[in-house]
Design a protein around this motif. Structure first.
Motif, PDB file in Angstrom:
ATOM      1  N   PRO A   4       5.768  -3.007 -17.489  1.00 46.55           N
ATOM      2  CA  PRO A   4       5.489  -4.331 -17.085  1.00 46.55           C
ATOM      3  C   PRO A   4       4.057  -4.900 -17.133  1.00 46.55           C
ATOM      4  CG  PRO A   4       6.653  -3.080 -15.241  1.00 46.55           C
ATOM      5  CD  PRO A   4       6.105  -2.060 -16.374  1.00 46.55           C
ATOM      6  N   PRO A   5       3.896  -5.989 -17.476  1.00 46.41           N
ATOM      7  CA  PRO A   5       2.183  -6.441 -17.783  1.00 46.41           C
ATOM      8  C   PRO A   5       1.660  -6.521 -16.185  1.00 46.41           C
ATOM      9  CG  PRO A   5       3.764  -8.274 -17.425  1.00 46.41           C
ATOM     10  CD  PRO A   5       4.606  -7.074 -17.513  1.00 46.41           C
ATOM     11  N   PHE A   6       0.191  -6.016 -16.337  1.00 42.64           N
ATOM     12  CA  PHE A   6      -0.456  -6.000 -15.217  1.00 42.64           C
ATOM     13  C   PHE A   6      -1.515  -7.033 -15.235  1.00 42.64           C
ATOM     14  CE2 PHE A   6      -4.516  -4.020 -13.225  1.00 42.64           C
ATOM     15  CZ  PHE A   6      -4.114  -3.991 -11.869  1.00 42.64           C
ATOM     16  N   SER A   7      -1.874  -7.722 -13.829  1.00 41.97           N
ATOM     17  CA  SER A   7      -2.848  -8.653 -13.930  1.00 41.97           C
ATOM     18  C   SER A   7      -3.731  -8.027 -12.850  1.00 41.97           C
ATOM     19  CB  SER A   7      -2.204  -9.940 -13.422  1.00 41.97           C
ATOM     20  OG  SER A   7      -3.312 -10.681 -12.937  1.00 41.97           O
ATOM     21  N   PRO A   8      -5.186  -7.671 -13.271  1.00 39.43           N
ATOM     22  CA  PRO A   8      -6.077  -7.358 -12.042  1.00 39.43           C
ATOM     23  C   PRO A   8      -6.420  -8.428 -11.054  1.00 39.43           C
ATOM     24  CG  PRO A   8      -6.935  -7.074 -14.483  1.00 39.43           C
ATOM     25  CD  PRO A   8      -5.556  -7.746 -14.573  1.00 39.43           C
ATOM     26  N   ARG A  15      -3.528  -7.479  -2.762  1.00 38.44           N
ATOM     27  CA  ARG A  15      -4.069  -6.650  -1.635  1.00 38.44           C
ATOM     28  C   ARG A  15      -4.779  -7.416  -0.492  1.00 38.44           C
ATOM     29  NH1 ARG A  15      -9.076  -5.291  -0.837  1.00 38.44           N
ATOM     30  NH2 ARG A  15     -10.117  -5.840  -2.741  1.00 38.44           N
ATOM     31  N   LEU A  16      -5.398  -8.590  -0.939  1.00 39.86           N
ATOM     32  CA  LEU A  16      -6.280  -9.418   0.234  1.00 39.86           C
ATOM     33  C   LEU A  16      -5.112 -10.046   1.087  1.00 39.86           C
ATOM     34  CD1 LEU A  16      -9.173 -10.788  -2.088  1.00 39.86           C
ATOM     35  CD2 LEU A  16      -9.017  -8.986  -0.256  1.00 39.86           C
ATOM     36  N   ARG A  17      -4.098 -10.567   0.099  1.00 42.51           N
ATOM     37  CA  ARG A  17      -2.969 -11.334   1.197  1.00 42.51           C
ATOM     38  C   ARG A  17      -2.465 -10.182   2.225  1.00 42.51           C
ATOM     39  NH1 ARG A  17      -1.322 -13.343  -3.663  1.00 42.51           N
ATOM     40  NH2 ARG A  17       0.201 -11.709  -3.815  1.00 42.51           N
ATOM     41  N   MET A  18      -2.195  -8.806   1.924  1.00 38.09           N
ATOM     42  CA  MET A  18      -1.437  -7.865   2.652  1.00 38.09           C
ATOM     43  C   MET A  18      -2.649  -7.413   3.793  1.00 38.09           C
ATOM     44  SD  MET A  18       1.376  -7.389   2.008  1.00 38.09           S
ATOM     45  CE  MET A  18       1.507  -5.529   2.805  1.00 38.09           C
ATOM     46  N   GLY A  19      -3.952  -8.107   3.611  1.00 36.56           N
ATOM     47  CA  GLY A  19      -5.171  -7.641   4.298  1.00 36.56           C
ATOM     48  C   GLY A  19      -5.646  -6.113   4.282  1.00 36.56           C
ATOM     49  N   MET A  20      -5.322  -5.585   3.301  1.00 37.28           N
ATOM     50  CA  MET A  20      -5.633  -4.141   2.892  1.00 37.28           C
ATOM     51  C   MET A  20      -7.038  -3.964   2.320  1.00 37.28           C
ATOM     52  SD  MET A  20      -2.016  -2.950   1.745  1.00 37.28           S
ATOM     53  CE  MET A  20      -2.275  -1.153   1.933  1.00 37.28           C
ATOM     54  N   ALA A  30      -0.934   7.356  -2.023  1.00 38.86           N
ATOM     55  CA  ALA A  30      -0.756   8.720  -1.717  1.00 38.86           C
ATOM     56  C   ALA A  30       0.247   9.272  -0.975  1.00 38.86           C
ATOM     57  CB  ALA A  30      -2.254   9.338  -0.981  1.00 38.86           C
ATOM     58  N   ARG A  31       0.812   8.525  -0.063  1.00 36.43           N
ATOM     59  CA  ARG A  31       1.990   8.461   0.622  1.00 36.43           C
ATOM     60  C   ARG A  31       3.243   8.671  -0.157  1.00 36.43           C
ATOM     61  NH1 ARG A  31      -1.352   6.410   4.497  1.00 36.43           N
ATOM     62  NH2 ARG A  31      -0.207   4.001   4.107  1.00 36.43           N
ATOM     63  N   LEU A  32       2.970   7.830  -1.366  1.00 35.83           N
ATOM     64  CA  LEU A  32       4.080   7.958  -2.500  1.00 35.83           C
ATOM     65  C   LEU A  32       4.000   8.988  -3.494  1.00 35.83           C
ATOM     66  CD1 LEU A  32       4.034   3.870  -2.727  1.00 35.83           C
ATOM     67  CD2 LEU A  32       5.807   5.200  -1.517  1.00 35.83           C
ATOM     68  N   GLY A  33       3.167   9.722  -3.363  1.00 37.79           N
ATOM     69  CA  GLY A  33       2.915  10.839  -4.394  1.00 37.79           C
ATOM     70  C   GLY A  33       2.098  10.634  -5.430  1.00 37.79           C
ATOM     71  N   VAL A  34       1.169   9.555  -5.330  1.00 36.33           N
ATOM     72  CA  VAL A  34       0.542   9.063  -6.367  1.00 36.33           C
ATOM     73  C   VAL A  34      -1.122   9.186  -5.875  1.00 36.33           C
ATOM     74  CG1 VAL A  34      -0.263   7.286  -8.004  1.00 36.33           C
ATOM     75  CG2 VAL A  34       2.175   7.686  -7.373  1.00 36.33           C
ATOM     76  N   ASN A  35      -1.865  10.159  -6.091  1.00 38.74           N
ATOM     77  CA  ASN A  35      -3.127  10.465  -5.759  1.00 38.74           C
ATOM     78  C   ASN A  35      -4.210   9.773  -6.858  1.00 38.74           C
ATOM     79  OD1 ASN A  35      -2.384  11.868  -3.213  1.00 38.74           O
ATOM     80  ND2 ASN A  35      -1.391  13.321  -4.638  1.00 38.74           N
ATOM     81  N   LEU A  36      -4.949   9.094  -6.334  1.00 35.75           N
ATOM     82  CA  LEU A  36      -6.169   8.566  -7.057  1.00 35.75           C
ATOM     83  C   LEU A  36      -7.294   8.289  -6.229  1.00 35.75           C
ATOM     84  CD1 LEU A  36      -5.366   5.489  -6.538  1.00 35.75           C
ATOM     85  CD2 LEU A  36      -3.725   6.011  -8.240  1.00 35.75           C
ATOM     86  N   ALA A  58       3.660   2.412  -8.090  1.00 36.53           N
ATOM     87  CA  ALA A  58       3.444   2.881  -6.518  1.00 36.53           C
ATOM     88  C   ALA A  58       2.486   1.601  -6.355  1.00 36.53           C
ATOM     89  CB  ALA A  58       2.715   4.190  -6.405  1.00 36.53           C
ATOM     90  N   LEU A  59       1.718   1.118  -7.042  1.00 42.45           N
ATOM     91  CA  LEU A  59       1.081  -0.064  -6.303  1.00 42.45           C
ATOM     92  C   LEU A  59       1.854  -1.085  -5.907  1.00 42.45           C
ATOM     93  CD1 LEU A  59      -1.946  -1.190  -6.161  1.00 42.45           C
ATOM     94  CD2 LEU A  59      -1.597  -2.100  -8.366  1.00 42.45           C
ATOM     95  N   ALA A  60       2.520  -1.506  -6.640  1.00 44.82           N
ATOM     96  CA  ALA A  60       3.410  -2.453  -6.181  1.00 44.82           C
ATOM     97  C   ALA A  60       4.312  -2.054  -5.022  1.00 44.82           C
ATOM     98  CB  ALA A  60       4.578  -2.691  -7.339  1.00 44.82           C
ATOM     99  N   ASP A  61       4.731  -1.016  -4.747  1.00 48.46           N
ATOM    100  CA  ASP A  61       5.400  -0.556  -3.571  1.00 48.46           C
ATOM    101  C   ASP A  61       4.437  -0.713  -2.378  1.00 48.46           C
ATOM    102  OD1 ASP A  61       7.678   0.218  -2.179  1.00 48.46           O
ATOM    103  OD2 ASP A  61       6.990   2.202  -2.247  1.00 48.46           O
ATOM    104  N   ALA A  62       3.019  -0.308  -2.590  1.00 49.14           N
ATOM    105  CA  ALA A  62       2.204  -0.264  -1.496  1.00 49.14           C
ATOM    106  C   ALA A  62       1.815  -1.644  -1.249  1.00 49.14           C
ATOM    107  CB  ALA A  62       0.785   0.618  -2.040  1.00 49.14           C
ATOM    108  N   LEU A  63       1.652  -2.528  -2.203  1.00 49.50           N
ATOM    109  CA  LEU A  63       1.243  -4.089  -1.876  1.00 49.50           C
ATOM    110  C   LEU A  63       2.457  -4.790  -1.613  1.00 49.50           C
ATOM    111  CD1 LEU A  63      -1.335  -4.437  -4.318  1.00 49.50           C
ATOM    112  CD2 LEU A  63      -1.746  -4.066  -2.061  1.00 49.50           C
ATOM    113  N   TRP A  64       3.863  -4.279  -1.512  1.00 47.39           N
ATOM    114  CA  TRP A  64       4.947  -4.968  -1.109  1.00 47.39           C
ATOM    115  C   TRP A  64       5.375  -6.188  -2.476  1.00 47.39           C
ATOM    116  CZ3 TRP A  64       8.256  -4.675   3.514  1.00 47.39           C
ATOM    117  CH2 TRP A  64       7.839  -3.567   4.314  1.00 47.39           C
ATOM    118  N   CYS A  65       5.051  -5.774  -3.541  1.00 50.46           N
ATOM    119  CA  CYS A  65       5.208  -6.722  -4.690  1.00 50.46           C
ATOM    120  C   CYS A  65       6.206  -6.438  -5.467  1.00 50.46           C
ATOM    121  CB  CYS A  65       3.718  -6.826  -5.646  1.00 50.46           C
ATOM    122  SG  CYS A  65       2.273  -7.300  -4.488  1.00 50.46           S
ATOM    123  N   ARG A  66       6.799  -7.492  -6.039  1.00 50.71           N
ATOM    124  CA  ARG A  66       7.797  -7.359  -7.046  1.00 50.71           C
ATOM    125  C   ARG A  66       7.262  -7.120  -8.289  1.00 50.71           C
ATOM    126  NH1 ARG A  66      13.003 -11.294  -7.565  1.00 50.71           N
ATOM    127  NH2 ARG A  66      12.337 -11.389  -5.135  1.00 50.71           N
TER     128      ARG A  66
END
Length: 69
Positions: A4-8, A15-20, A30-36, A58-66
């Protein structure tokens, strides 16, 4: 299967919408098994690098994005 395409900009906005913080995103991934490092997530948001397919999912899951293909 294509990656899938990635947009920085959209990643940072999500991330900001999620307040993270970047550190919270790293922890969620990391909780999803992806350590960075926080520096890698920051590089993604700056457009200096892009996540691998596994990291992107994993990023999409962490940010609740589709992912949109």
């Amino acid at each position: 299967m294509s990656t899938p395409p990635f947009s920085p900009v959209e990643a940072r906005e999500a991330r900001l919408r999620m307040g993270m913080t970047i550190e919270q995103v790293v922890g969620a991934m990391a909780r999803l098994g992806v350590n960075l490092s926080p520096g890698l997530v920051e590089a993604w948001e700056l457009g200096e690098s892009a996540p691998s397919e596994i990291q992107l999912f994993a990023l999409a899951d962490a940010l609740w994005c589709r992912l949109q293909y």
